[in-house]
Design an enzyme around this catalytic site. Structure first.
Site, PDB file in Angstrom:
ATOM      1  N   HIS A 154      -0.728   0.962  11.819  1.00 25.56           N
ATOM      2  CA  HIS A 154       0.029   1.928  12.614  1.00 25.56           C
ATOM      3  C   HIS A 154       0.799   1.194  13.688  1.00 25.56           C
ATOM      4  O   HIS A 154       0.290   0.213  14.247  1.00 25.56           O
ATOM      5  CB  HIS A 154      -0.917   2.955  13.261  1.00 25.56           C
ATOM      6  N   ASP A 176      -3.263   9.226   7.291  1.00 24.94           N
ATOM      7  CA  ASP A 176      -2.839   9.504   5.925  1.00 24.94           C
ATOM      8  C   ASP A 176      -3.851   9.049   4.879  1.00 24.94           C
ATOM      9  O   ASP A 176      -3.834   9.544   3.753  1.00 24.94           O
ATOM     10  CB  ASP A 176      -1.506   8.800   5.641  1.00 24.94           C
TER      11      ASP A 176
END
Ligand code: CMC
Length: 381
Positions: free
Chosen positions: A264, A318
Site C-alpha cells: 500500500h 483487497d
C-alpha cells in the site's frame, strides 16, 4: 506566492499534502485508520454502511432518530430514472461493468434537474442520490447482461440487503447481508486515494458531483487501485489448489512480480481494514464451502510475510475482500463495482467538504523536453 523554482518535484505526489480533511485519518506506519476519529475496526464490527456514511458526512455518529431519517432519505432514492433503465437495456451484455458503472453514474446527471445546482443543499441531495442509486444500477446491469428481469429496489431494506436482493432476485441470508455491509463500511473512505483525489481535481474546477464521481470510477478501475481485488481472485483461480501455492509464489517472487492484494502506498504496517475482514472472510468461506480458497490466501500471506514484510508489504483490504465477495457468489467483474458502490460515500463527502474552501487543483509540470526548436514548414520536413 511561490515561484516555479520553489516548487518541489514529487513523483506520484507521495510527499504532497493536497488539502485538509476531517473525514478519515490514516497513520500508515502504525496501521491506523479512523473515520472522524472512530477506529475502523470498531466501525467494521459494530456500524453499518449507512451509519458510517452519516459519520463521514456529518462529522459525528447519528442518534437513533437521525440514523432512521438518513436511512429513509437514502431509501427514497433507490429507484433509477426510467431513462437510465432504458440506457441499461441498451448496454451490450459483454460490456465491462466498470465502464458501464462510469457511464451510468454520469448518465444520472441527465435526469437530475439539480445536476448543475452547486448549492450545498443540492449537493447533499445529489450525494444521497449517488449513494442510493449506484447499487441499483450495478444490480440492474448485472441482471440485464444475464438476460434476467431487472429487480426493482425494495425501500424497506438497507443498502446491503437491497443490493443483494436486486442482484439475486431472492432473499439473501443475514450472514450475506452482514458480510457485504462490513465490506462497504471498510471501503467507504480512505483519505486522498487516487480516485478520491480524481474527484477533488474535477470538483475543484467547480464542475459537478456527477462529473467528479464518474471520473473517480475511472480512476478506481485500474489494477493498482480498486481493480486489485479482482486480480487477487484471478490469481487464486490461476493457482487452483493448495498444493501449487508455494511453487506459484516462488516463481512470482523470483520474477519480482507484484502480488495483487499486497502493499500500500500509505500502510507500511498491516492494513487495519484487513484485520477484521480476515477473520470474517474465514467464517464466511467456511459457511459457503469456500474454505480451500481462504486456506490458500492464508498460505500466500505466510509466504509474503517471510519474503517482504521487512519492506513494509502486508495484505491490504483487497486481499480478503476478494474471498469475501467470491463467497457471496458475486461475479469476478463485480468486485471493483462493489468498491465503487461503497467509495461513493467518500467521493461525495470529500467533494462537498472541499467545496467549502475550494482551490483549483493545478500542479506544475517538470518539463524535460527541448527548448527553442525552430518550426520547420511541413513541406521541408
Ligand atoms: N508484491 C510484491 N512486491 C511489492 C508489492 C506487491 N504487491 N507492492 C510493492 N512491492 C514492492 C515493489 O516491487 C517495490 O520493490 P523495490 O523497492 O524492490 O523495487 C517496493 O515494494 C515499492 O513498491 P511501489 O510499487 O513503488 O510502491 P507504491 O507505494 O507505489 O505502491 C501499490 C503501492 C498499492 C501500487 C503497490 O503496493 C501495488 O502495486 N500493490 C498491488 C496492487 C494492490 O493490491 N492494490 C490495492 C491497494 S489497496 C486498495 C486501494 O486503496 O485501492
Amino acid at each position: 506566492m511561490s515561484t516555479a523554482t520553489e516548487k518541489q518535484f514529487d513523483q506520484g505526489l507521495v510527499n504532497t499534502i493536497a488539502a485538509e480533511t476531517q473525514m478519515s485519518f490514516i497513520d500508515g506506519e502504525k496501521g491506523i485508520l479512523e473515520y472522524v476519529g472512530v477506529d475502523i475496526d470498531s466501525l467494521a464490527r459494530n456500524s453499518t454502511f449507512e451509519e458510517s456514511t452519516y459519520l463521514l458526512w456529518n462529522g459525528r455518529l447519528p442518534n437513533a432518530a437521525e440514523l432512521a431519517a438518513f436511512e429513509q432519505q437514502l431509501r427514497a432514492e433507490y429507484e433509477l430514472p426510467a431513462g437510465v433503465l432504458d440506457m441499461i437495456r441498451a448496454v451490450p451484455a459483454d460490456a465491462s461493468p466498470m465502464h458501464t458503472v462510469q457511464t451510468l453514474v454520469s448518465s444520472l446527471s441527465l435526469f437530475d434537474a439539480e445536476a448543475d445546482d452547486d448549492s450545498p443543499e443540492a449537493n447533499i441531495r445529489k450525494a444521497i442520490r449517488l449513494v442510493a442509486k449506484t447499487p441499483t444500477l450495478i444490480a440492474a446491469f448485472d441482471r440485464h447482461r444475464k438476460g434476467k428481469d431487472i429487480v426493482a429496489p425494495d425501500a424497506n431494506r438497507s443498502i446491503a440487503s437491497n443490493f443483494l436482493w436486486m442482484l439475486r432476485g431472492e432473499e439473501p441470508t443475514e450472514t450475506m447481508v452482514r458480510a457485504l455491509d462490513v465490506c462497504l463500511v471498510l471501503h467507504a473512505d480512505h483519505g486522498f486515494n487516487a480516485s478520491t483525489f480524481t474527484s477533488l481535481v474535477v470538483i475543484s474546477t467547480l464542475s459537478d458531483l456527477y462529473s467528479a464521481c464518474s471520473a473517480a470510477v475511472g480512476a478506481l478501475r485500474g489494477p493498482l487501485h480498486g481493480g486489485a481485488n479482482e486480480g487477487v481472485m484471478v490469481m487464486l483461480n490461476e493457482i487452483g489448489d493448495m498444493s501449487k501455492v508455494d511453487e506459484f509464489m516462488k516463481g512470482k517472487l523470483e520474477r519480482k512480480e507484484k502480488i495483487m492484494g499486497f502493499g500500500h502506498r500509505v500502510y507500511k504496517a498491516y492494513d487495519p481494514r484487513a484485520t477484521y475482514l480476515k477473520t470474517f472472510a474465514e467464517g464466511l468461506a467456511r459457511d459457503t464451502g469456500n474454505l480451500p480458497l481462504y486456506e490458500m490466501s492464508k498460505r500466500i500471506e505466510e509466504i509474503m510475510h517471510e519474503a517482504v514484510a521487512d519492506k513494509g508489504i502486508f495484505p491490504n483490504v483487497d486481499f480478503y475482500s476478494a474471498t469475501t465477495y467470491w463467497s457471496l457468489g458475486l461475479d469476478l467483474d463485480l468486485f471493483t463495482p462493489m468498491f465503487a458502490l461503497s467509495r461513493m460515500s467518500g467521493w461525495t463527502g470529500h467533494c462537498i467538504e472541499y467545496l467549502k474552501d475550494n482551490k483549483l487543483i493545478r500542479p506544475g509540470a517538470a518539463y524535460v523536453g527541448p527548448h527553442e526548436v525552430p518550426y520547420v514548414a511541413l513541406g521541408d520536413r
